[in-house]
Design a protein around this motif. Structure first.
Motif, short mmCIF file in Angstrom:
data_model
loop_
_atom_site.label_atom_id
_atom_site.label_comp_id
_atom_site.label_asym_id
_atom_site.label_seq_id
_atom_site.Cartn_x
_atom_site.Cartn_y
_atom_site.Cartn_z
N ASP A 1 0.81 -1.23 0.00
CA ASP A 1 0.00 0.00 0.00
C ASP A 1 0.84 1.27 0.00
OD1 ASP A 1 -2.42 -1.40 0.09
OD2 ASP A 1 -2.41 -1.48 2.27
N ALA A 2 2.04 1.21 0.55
CA ALA A 2 2.90 2.41 0.62
C ALA A 2 3.22 2.94 -0.78
CB ALA A 2 4.19 2.09 1.37
N LEU A 3 3.18 2.07 -1.79
CA LEU A 3 3.51 2.51 -3.15
C LEU A 3 2.41 3.36 -3.78
CD1 LEU A 3 5.15 -0.72 -4.60
CD2 LEU A 3 6.27 1.26 -3.57
N GLU A 4 1.20 3.27 -3.24
CA GLU A 4 0.12 4.11 -3.78
C GLU A 4 0.44 5.59 -3.58
OE1 GLU A 4 -3.81 1.35 -3.65
OE2 GLU A 4 -3.18 2.19 -1.72
N ALA A 5 0.94 5.95 -2.42
CA ALA A 5 1.30 7.34 -2.14
C ALA A 5 2.73 7.65 -2.54
CB ALA A 5 1.09 7.64 -0.66
N SER A 6 3.61 6.64 -2.53
CA SER A 6 5.03 6.87 -2.78
C SER A 6 5.61 5.82 -3.72
CB SER A 6 5.80 6.85 -1.46
OG SER A 6 5.33 7.83 -0.58
N PRO A 7 5.20 5.83 -5.00
CA PRO A 7 5.72 4.82 -5.93
C PRO A 7 7.23 4.91 -6.13
CG PRO A 7 4.49 6.51 -7.11
CD PRO A 7 4.29 6.76 -5.64
N GLU A 8 7.81 6.06 -5.79
CA GLU A 8 9.26 6.24 -5.94
C GLU A 8 10.06 5.35 -4.99
OE1 GLU A 8 7.92 9.19 -2.84
OE2 GLU A 8 7.14 8.59 -4.79
N LEU A 9 9.39 4.72 -4.03
CA LEU A 9 10.08 3.75 -3.16
C LEU A 9 10.72 2.64 -3.99
CD1 LEU A 9 7.61 3.33 -0.16
CD2 LEU A 9 9.93 4.27 -0.08
#
Length: 129
Positions: A82-90
């Motif tokens: 889910d973190a990639l939804e807000a921060s795909p640059e991870l």
């Protein structure tokens, strides 16, 4: 030079797989994220979907292009990052840790499911490193 971790297995389509028991975590390689450039969006596989190794299960959009996301093993999707939804640059910053994309549950064990994947040495050879 791209980072290739010795404890992971790799697909020829530049996904990595890390298995513990029947749970496998999947992401794209450092090499792939370098080729894509700045990642701006991830289309995830659907939780509960039964997928087969080699299936296109989503996509990764960068400022340069859109690339298909393939599953390196067969199983049922149990979790997405889910973190990639807000921060795909991870995916660019941490392709092997915080930038993982999804998890799936295997019907059998990881060794059998991953028999067609490349070890780190073979993947380095594939990408010319």
């Amino acid at each position: 030079m791209s980072e290739v971790l010795d404890n992971l297995l790799y697909s020829e389509e530049h996904e990595w797989a890390e298995g513990q028991g029947r749970i496998v975590r999947v992401g794209i390689t450092d090499h792939a994220q370098h080729l894509l450039g700045d990642i701006v969006f991830v289309e995830f596989p659907e939780i509960g979907a039964a997928i087969t190794a080699g299936d296109s299960v989503g996509s990764i959009e960068s400022v340069k292009t859109v690339s298909e996301l393939y599953s390196p093993v067969s199983g049922t999707v149990t979790k997405i990052n889910d973190a990639l939804e807000a921060s795909p640059e991870l995916i660019n910053d941490q392709p092997y840790s915080g930038g993982w994309i999804f998890e799936l549950e295997l019907e059998g064990d990881f060794a059998d499911a991953a028999s067609g994947l490349l070890n780190a040495a073979a993947y380095r050879e594939l990408v010319g490193e």
